[in-house]
Design a protein around this motif. Structure first.
Motif, mmCIF file in Angstrom:
data_model
loop_
_atom_site.group_PDB
_atom_site.id
_atom_site.type_symbol
_atom_site.label_atom_id
_atom_site.label_comp_id
_atom_site.label_asym_id
_atom_site.label_seq_id
_atom_site.Cartn_x
_atom_site.Cartn_y
_atom_site.Cartn_z
ATOM 1 N N SER A 33 24.659 74.625 25.249
ATOM 2 C CA SER A 33 24.103 75.296 26.471
ATOM 3 C C SER A 33 25.076 74.467 27.660
ATOM 4 N N ARG A 34 25.702 73.054 27.240
ATOM 5 C CA ARG A 34 26.337 72.602 28.411
ATOM 6 C C ARG A 34 27.714 72.721 28.355
ATOM 7 N N GLY A 35 28.268 73.999 27.281
ATOM 8 C CA GLY A 35 29.580 74.275 27.271
ATOM 9 C C GLY A 35 30.662 73.427 26.954
ATOM 10 N N LEU A 36 30.232 72.144 26.285
ATOM 11 C CA LEU A 36 31.351 71.326 25.917
ATOM 12 C C LEU A 36 32.350 71.892 25.068
ATOM 13 N N ARG A 37 32.130 72.919 24.182
ATOM 14 C CA ARG A 37 32.974 73.774 23.271
ATOM 15 C C ARG A 37 34.233 74.122 24.181
ATOM 16 N N TYR A 38 34.202 74.478 25.541
ATOM 17 C CA TYR A 38 35.312 75.002 26.164
ATOM 18 C C TYR A 38 36.140 74.107 26.850
ATOM 19 N N LEU A 39 35.662 72.681 26.821
ATOM 20 C CA LEU A 39 36.626 71.496 27.232
ATOM 21 C C LEU A 39 38.004 71.078 26.292
ATOM 22 N N PRO A 40 37.918 70.936 25.231
ATOM 23 C CA PRO A 40 39.034 70.452 24.579
ATOM 24 C C PRO A 40 40.322 71.341 24.577
ATOM 25 N N THR A 41 40.469 72.566 25.039
ATOM 26 C CA THR A 41 41.731 73.205 25.312
ATOM 27 C C THR A 41 42.399 72.676 26.443
ATOM 28 N N ARG A 42 41.586 72.404 27.520
ATOM 29 C CA ARG A 42 42.079 71.668 28.618
ATOM 30 C C ARG A 42 42.457 70.350 28.336
ATOM 31 N N TYR A 43 42.145 69.366 27.480
ATOM 32 C CA TYR A 43 42.564 68.289 27.165
ATOM 33 C C TYR A 43 43.876 68.302 26.385
ATOM 34 N N PHE A 75 42.653 81.683 29.255
ATOM 35 C CA PHE A 75 43.995 81.191 29.738
ATOM 36 C C PHE A 75 44.541 80.091 29.040
ATOM 37 N N GLU A 76 43.798 79.036 28.802
ATOM 38 C CA GLU A 76 44.282 77.790 28.183
ATOM 39 C C GLU A 76 44.562 78.087 26.620
ATOM 40 N N TRP A 77 43.690 78.776 26.082
ATOM 41 C CA TRP A 77 44.098 79.362 25.027
ATOM 42 C C TRP A 77 45.251 80.229 24.854
ATOM 43 N N LYS A 83 52.730 78.272 23.524
ATOM 44 C CA LYS A 83 53.658 77.253 23.095
ATOM 45 C C LYS A 83 53.483 76.750 21.661
ATOM 46 N N GLY A 84 52.752 77.390 21.078
ATOM 47 C CA GLY A 84 52.753 77.092 19.395
ATOM 48 C C GLY A 84 53.560 78.465 18.774
ATOM 49 N N GLY A 85 54.258 79.258 19.819
ATOM 50 C CA GLY A 85 55.140 80.281 19.264
ATOM 51 C C GLY A 85 54.405 81.581 18.595
ATOM 52 N N LYS A 86 53.231 81.643 19.010
ATOM 53 C CA LYS A 86 52.430 82.901 18.574
ATOM 54 C C LYS A 86 52.472 83.902 19.802
ATOM 55 N N LEU A 87 53.363 84.646 19.827
ATOM 56 C CA LEU A 87 53.577 85.489 21.015
ATOM 57 C C LEU A 87 52.684 86.569 21.170
ATOM 58 N N ALA A 88 52.350 87.239 19.958
ATOM 59 C CA ALA A 88 51.914 88.431 19.941
ATOM 60 C C ALA A 88 50.265 88.009 20.235
ATOM 61 N N GLU A 89 49.771 87.053 19.691
ATOM 62 C CA GLU A 89 48.429 86.415 19.879
ATOM 63 C C GLU A 89 48.254 85.962 21.304
ATOM 64 N N ALA A 90 49.387 85.386 21.820
ATOM 65 C CA ALA A 90 49.247 85.076 23.214
ATOM 66 C C ALA A 90 49.036 86.273 24.223
ATOM 67 N N LYS A 91 49.932 87.319 24.064
ATOM 68 C CA LYS A 91 49.847 88.590 24.870
ATOM 69 C C LYS A 91 48.308 88.971 24.690
ATOM 70 N N THR A 92 47.706 88.948 23.873
ATOM 71 C CA THR A 92 46.292 89.385 23.451
ATOM 72 C C THR A 92 45.466 88.744 24.335
ATOM 73 N N LYS A 93 45.394 87.647 24.227
ATOM 74 C CA LYS A 93 44.607 86.545 24.867
ATOM 75 C C LYS A 93 44.883 86.360 26.331
ATOM 76 N N VAL A 94 46.203 86.806 26.728
ATOM 77 C CA VAL A 94 46.382 87.085 28.119
ATOM 78 C C VAL A 94 45.587 88.117 28.794
ATOM 79 N N TRP A 95 45.770 89.247 28.006
ATOM 80 C CA TRP A 95 44.953 90.463 28.109
ATOM 81 C C TRP A 95 43.591 90.435 28.359
ATOM 82 N N GLN A 96 43.025 89.350 27.325
ATOM 83 C CA GLN A 96 41.545 89.112 27.576
ATOM 84 C C GLN A 96 41.085 88.252 28.756
#
Length: 147
Positions: A33-43, A75-77, A83-96
């Motif tokens: 409930s603290r949302g810790l799972r969202y922090l590592p992408t930033r780090y 956005f971080e995802w 940056k990992g070269g997964k452009l199609a998935e990155a486009k999908t995540k930008v849309w999300q």
């Protein structure tokens, strides 16, 4: 970033993973409930550890399949995927990301945020989203992610 700062971020990631693993072991599921799972992408972005960040997001998607995430997390995802070269998935995540909060991309690109007459997740545009969202198209490590 100094080696000491890097070590602090690595420790923060390890601590979060430990807390989440303990919750899973103790309760048979996650009670984050603290949302810790969202922090590592930033780090991971701060460390420029894109491979580690992608491994974390794969674990996140498997462990929290029904979690829609927060706009900055999405956005971080997207950046990690790019940056990992997964452009199609990155486009999908930008849309999300855009669907989660239409102000994120304008803020990132330095465009003025023009609040729309709508109810959006926590109305971040009116409560200082520009201070909350710290990414910019002018950051040296995000120049390649910018148009």
């Amino acid at each position: 970033m100094t080696p000491k700062q890097s070590q602090r971020l690595i420790k923060k990631i390890a601590d979060i993973k430990l807390v989440l693993a303990t919750e899973k072991r103790t309760f048979g599921g996650y009670d984050d409930s603290r949302g810790l799972r969202y922090l590592p992408t930033r780090y991971y972005l701060q460390l420029a550890d894109y491979k580690g960040g992608l491994a974390y997001t794969r674990w996140f998607a498997k462990s929290f399949p029904d979690d829609i995430g927060f706009p900055d997390f999405l956005f971080e995802w997207a950046v990690l995927l790019f940056k990992g070269g997964k452009l199609a998935e990155a486009k999908t995540k930008v849309w999300q990301t855009f669907c989660a909060n239409t102000y994120v991309l304008d803020t990132f690109l330095g465009k003025p945020v023009q609040p729309l007459p709508k109810q959006e997740w926590s109305n971040l545009a009116q409560v200082g989203f520009t201070e909350y969202f710290t990414y910019s198209h002018q950051q040296a490590d995000l120049l390649d992610f910018s148009p």
